[in-house]
Write a protein that holds these residues in place. Structure first.
Motif, short mmCIF file in Angstrom:
data_model
loop_
_atom_site.label_atom_id
_atom_site.label_comp_id
_atom_site.label_asym_id
_atom_site.label_seq_id
_atom_site.Cartn_x
_atom_site.Cartn_y
_atom_site.Cartn_z
N GLN A 101 0.82 -1.17 -0.06
CA GLN A 101 -0.06 -0.08 0.01
C GLN A 101 0.97 1.10 0.01
OE1 GLN A 101 -2.97 0.41 -0.33
NE2 GLN A 101 -3.89 -1.59 -0.10
N ARG A 102 2.09 1.41 0.87
CA ARG A 102 2.97 2.42 0.91
C ARG A 102 3.55 2.60 -0.69
NH1 ARG A 102 6.08 0.89 6.03
NH2 ARG A 102 4.21 0.81 7.41
N TYR A 103 4.02 1.63 -1.18
CA TYR A 103 4.48 1.61 -2.66
C TYR A 103 3.63 2.05 -3.41
CZ TYR A 103 6.74 0.23 -6.78
OH TYR A 103 7.37 0.28 -7.97
N ARG A 104 2.34 1.69 -3.62
CA ARG A 104 1.52 2.05 -4.50
C ARG A 104 0.92 3.55 -4.23
NH1 ARG A 104 -2.68 -3.35 -4.76
NH2 ARG A 104 -1.40 -4.34 -5.81
N SER A 105 0.96 4.02 -2.93
CA SER A 105 0.58 5.22 -2.79
C SER A 105 1.64 6.21 -3.00
CB SER A 105 0.03 5.71 -1.17
OG SER A 105 1.34 5.52 -0.43
N ARG A 106 2.95 5.90 -2.94
CA ARG A 106 4.18 6.95 -3.34
C ARG A 106 4.17 6.82 -4.96
NH1 ARG A 106 8.93 4.32 -0.36
NH2 ARG A 106 7.57 2.86 0.26
#
Length: 108
Positions: A101-106
């Motif tokens: 989720q963090r990767y996708r949001s970045r």
């Protein structure tokens, strides 16, 4: 046949034939026993090979069942708490999901 020399010849010949038959029977029996022994030994070796292969496969199966992502742990060498393992796997999945989720949001 009053001639004793002729009679002795035929007696000797009969003795030789009888001895020849006895030797032939003895050799036939000996070779038969050797053949049986050889067959039994080959079968015994084949059975031994099968047992060793089965034992090896069973041990490999046991080790493969106890395999983790980094090491091979033989089953039974450590107490396995199945619920703890499941909880650890769930926590790991949750960590991967949050990182994803963090990767996708970045990336957006």
């Amino acid at each position: 046949m009053n001639n004793p020399v002729v009679h002795a010849f035929f007696v000797g010949r009969a003795v030789a034939e009888a001895v020849n038959e006895q030797v032939e029977n003895a050799l036939t029996n000996a070779f038969s026993e050797i053949g049986k022994f050889d067959a039994e030994q080959r079968e015994s070796l084949r059975q031994f090979t099968i047992k060793v292969t089965e034992r090896s496969d069973a041990q490999m199966e046991t080790v493969m069942r106890g395999r983790t992502t980094t090491t091979i742990v033989p089953q039974g060498s450590q107490p396995v708490d199945l619920q703890a393992t499941i909880d650890e796997l769930r926590a790991e999945v949750a960590r991967f999901r949050s990182e994803l989720q963090r990767y996708r949001s970045r990336s957006v």
